[in-house]
Scaffold this active site. Structure first.
Site, PDB file in Angstrom:
ATOM      1  N   MET A 199      14.288  75.382  44.779  1.00 29.88           N
ATOM      2  CA  MET A 199      15.359  75.918  45.611  1.00 29.88           C
ATOM      3  C   MET A 199      16.720  75.618  44.997  1.00 29.88           C
ATOM      4  O   MET A 199      17.649  76.433  45.093  1.00 29.88           O
ATOM      5  CB  MET A 199      15.260  75.356  47.033  1.00 29.88           C
ATOM      6  CG  MET A 199      16.113  76.110  48.044  1.00 29.88           C
ATOM      7  SD  MET A 199      15.664  77.855  48.212  1.00 29.88           S
ATOM      8  CE  MET A 199      14.302  77.752  49.380  1.00 29.88           C
TER       9      MET A 199
ATOM     10  N   PHE B 219      20.276  36.464  55.283  1.00 25.40           N
ATOM     11  CA  PHE B 219      19.321  37.136  54.403  1.00 25.40           C
ATOM     12  C   PHE B 219      18.603  38.257  55.160  1.00 25.40           C
ATOM     13  O   PHE B 219      18.091  38.058  56.246  1.00 25.40           O
ATOM     14  CB  PHE B 219      18.308  36.117  53.872  1.00 25.40           C
ATOM     15  CG  PHE B 219      17.234  36.727  53.014  1.00 25.40           C
ATOM     16  CD1 PHE B 219      17.544  37.279  51.772  1.00 25.40           C
ATOM     17  CD2 PHE B 219      15.922  36.775  53.453  1.00 25.40           C
ATOM     18  CE1 PHE B 219      16.562  37.841  50.979  1.00 25.40           C
ATOM     19  CE2 PHE B 219      14.931  37.341  52.662  1.00 25.40           C
ATOM     20  CZ  PHE B 219      15.248  37.882  51.425  1.00 25.40           C
ATOM     21  N   GLN B 220      18.592  39.434  54.553  1.00 29.84           N
ATOM     22  CA  GLN B 220      17.967  40.641  55.109  1.00 29.84           C
ATOM     23  C   GLN B 220      18.529  41.012  56.493  1.00 29.84           C
ATOM     24  O   GLN B 220      17.819  41.510  57.353  1.00 29.84           O
ATOM     25  CB  GLN B 220      16.441  40.503  55.169  1.00 29.84           C
ATOM     26  CG  GLN B 220      15.819  40.514  53.771  1.00 29.84           C
ATOM     27  CD  GLN B 220      14.330  40.738  53.769  1.00 29.84           C
ATOM     28  OE1 GLN B 220      13.643  40.413  54.734  1.00 29.84           O
ATOM     29  NE2 GLN B 220      13.811  41.280  52.680  1.00 29.84           N
TER      30      GLN B 220
ATOM     31  N   LYS C   9      14.183  37.724  65.431  1.00 32.14           N
ATOM     32  CA  LYS C   9      12.968  36.949  65.214  1.00 32.14           C
ATOM     33  C   LYS C   9      12.801  35.856  66.264  1.00 32.14           C
ATOM     34  O   LYS C   9      11.680  35.591  66.727  1.00 32.14           O
ATOM     35  CB  LYS C   9      12.980  36.350  63.814  1.00 32.14           C
ATOM     36  CG  LYS C   9      11.647  35.725  63.417  1.00 32.14           C
ATOM     37  CD  LYS C   9      11.614  35.346  61.950  1.00 32.14           C
ATOM     38  CE  LYS C   9      10.233  34.801  61.560  1.00 32.14           C
ATOM     39  NZ  LYS C   9      10.180  34.425  60.123  1.00 32.14           N
TER      40      LYS C   9
END
Length: 586
Positions: A484, A119-120, A169
């Site tokens: 632009m 996850f992540q 972590k």
């Protein structure tokens, strides 16, 4: 027998914070997430570093850029893993192309989960490898101190740039002894002084030139204020005119008679013509960008070219030069000044050269059609400059027509006052950069000159300014178009305006009030000065919605694929089409 004393240990997160304090960091721009919570907990328990909570990780990176460019100190970013890191990538790439010193701390999943699609999880090192000066994946808390020290050295020495430190972590949580002697390795050796023989040759070329020019870039500003002072002295000794890239504005005073203005795609006629016709060109801290050179085979064909750059890879990358000098540009310019004085050189009489420049200046290339009925965008910038020139403002910009008009019509006499996204051209840069600059310079007037399209890219950072009581001003040139893009579509695609008009713009005044800012709207030329004065008098943040002429174009302009002498001026008629080769270079 006395028992051995146990060596105290700290967590990786605590070691990281200690190292940041050791490096003199006082401000960190970030956004918390699961993979960096140990670092945020360590931040909570100290008082020396101020954390600035942005509203998006892209805002953190651009704010760190603004802080770095306005203070000369490296900006520091802290974001979580996965989307936190990937959201910061645009800012990392922006800092890389514009040579901005930045440390980006990213959280990562635990080392045991790397490669498992956790996850992540994202491969931050792989993603940032080609848009950072260097990056690290730290797998042991005992390695953190040496990594951080080396990262700051790499980010700030030589050609500055962003360095990424990816910290899993479990490394943030794990402990390591505090008595580990772990200095940064001595494997980075940036260029310093220039070769004395090459410097003598460069000075001799300059002293004997009949049509010299000093072509300066952002490297002069990155080298520090002493480099700008040395540049001014060299220009005075040699009598040579000075021009600059977009990134170099402010290194040489725009109020000097020797200043030709910016060169390149939207540079002045006199700067581009002088570059084309010079006999000796000293390129100082610039890199011959494609927006400067135009068609390569037509770029300054008869000049002897000297290129001073701290980055060896920039030399002869685009334009072949006659005298390459790898050195810190500020040090090299100071060496040139010392050699000039020591050898008592006298510059050649340059009356004929300056007479030709006077003729090019007479074209008045920055002129534009006046209007009593609507605010011309160039006029808005001129009035803003006139109202603030005595306040030494720091100007940031978003990207687009407004950026070029600001470069043309706002004038800088000092370095570190002009912060814009040059190499990457990142819409959404200006507001967070202004926030970073304001935090680094609390007493300064900081103004983001914006377009109504660009400002919406990171408009959520208004909340950051509100939270930290930052009195930034946003001056929007609102023409309701992606200006632009519309201009290119007019010039290259027969005015087929595909998806370049904004027909659902917010009420910027109401939006300002919703965020706790002051909102001002101005639509009439005769009311502009009073409205600008109102903006400047207000002590808090202001969003100024300046309604300007909707179809004004930014001239001069060198069309893609054209020579740098083939400029379109505001009075020229254009066909509205280009060949496919030119379109590919837009």
């Amino acid at each position: 027998m006395e028992q051995d004393k146990k060596v105290p240990e700290k967590s990786g997160a605590e070691i990281l914070i200690d190292c940041l304090i050791e490096q003199g960091v006082d401000t960190v721009f970030g956004y918390p997430g699961g993979a960096v919570l140990p670092i945020y907990d360590a931040l909570f328990q100290q008082k020396k570093i101020k954390h600035v909570l942005v509203r998006h990780e892209a805002g953190a990176a651009h704010a760190a850029e603004g802080y770095a460019r306005s203070t000369g100190k490296p900006g520091v970013v802290l974001v979580t893993s996965g989307p936190g890191a990937t959201n910061a990538v645009t800012g990392i790439a922006d800092a890389f192309l514009d040579s901005i010193p930045m440390i980006v701390l990213t959280g990562q999943v635990a080392t045991t989960l790397i490669g498992t699609d956790a996850f992540q999880e994202a491969d931050t090192v792989g993603i940032t490898r080609h848009c950072s000066k260097h990056n690290y994946l730290v797998k042991d808390p005992a390695d953190l101190s040496a990594t951080v020290r080396e990262a700051f050295t790499i980010a700030t020495k030589g050609r500055p740039g962003p360095v990424v430190i990816d910290i899993p972590k479990n490394v943030q949580v794990a402990t390591a002894p505090t008595n580990v002697v772990n200095n940064a390795p001595k494997r980075f050796h940036p260029a310093g002084e220039a070769d004395y023989i090459a410097i003598n040759k460069a000075v001799e070329l300059l002293a004997n030139a009949k049509a010299p020019i000093l072509y300066t870039g952002g490297g002069v500003i990155n080298s520090g204020p002493d480099a700008s002072a040395a540049l001014r002295e060299l220009a005075e000794l040699s009598g040579a005119p000075v021009t600059s890239t977009l990134m170099g504005l402010g290194a040489f005073p725009a109020s000097s008679p020797a200043w030709l203005g910016m060169l390149g795609m939207h540079g002045t006629y006199e700067a581009n013509m002088a570059m084309n016709q010079c006999d000796v060109m000293l390129c100082l801290g610039a890199r011959f960008d494609d927006r400067v050179t135009g068609r390569l085979d037509a770029f300054s064909p008869n000049s002897v070219k000297v290129h001073v750059d701290i980055d060896r890879s920039s030399i002869n990358k685009t334009i072949r030069v006659d005298l390459p000098i790898v050195a810190d540009v500020g040090t090299a310019i100071r060496q040139m000044v010392d050699v000039w004085k020591g050898r008592k050189y006298k510059a050649q009489p340059l009356d004929e050269w300056w007479s030709r420049i006077k003729g090019w200046r007479a074209v008045d290339c920055l002129n534009y059609p006046a209007s009593a009925a609507e605010i011309m965008p160039q006029y808005a910038i001129e009035r803003l400059f006139n109202a603030t020139k005595d306040k030494a403002p720091i100007i940031t910009t978003e990207v687009g027509q407004h950026q070029m008009w600001a470069a043309q019509h706002f004038h800088f006499d000092a370095p570190n006052k002009w912060l814009t996204s040059g190499g990457l051209g990142t819409m959404g840069y200006g507001l967070p950069a202004a926030i970073g600059a304001q935090l680094g310079n609390p007493d300064a007037l900081v103004i983001d000159i914006a377009g109504e399209a660009s400002i919406q890219m990171n408009i959520q950072e208004m909340g950051t300014a509100t939270q930290y009581r930052l009195p930034v001003k946003v001056f929007i040139l609102n023409n309701e178009w992606m200006g632009m893009v519309r201009q290119w579509q007019e010039l290259t695609y027969e005015s087929r305006y595909s998806e370049s008009y904004s027909d659902s713009l917010p009420d910027f005044v109401a939006l300002a009030e919703a965020y706790g800012w002051k909102g001002i709207r101005c639509e009439k030329p005769e009311e502009l000065d009073a409205a600008i004065a109102e903006m400047l008098a207000y002590e808090g943040p202001v969003m100024f919605d300046c309604r300007v002429a909707k179809t004004a174009n930014c001239f001069p302009m060198i069309p893609s694929g054209a020579a740098h002498t083939d400029m379109i001026l505001h009075s020229d008629q254009v066909s509205g089409t280009m060949d496919d080769e030119a379109k590919a270079l837009v």
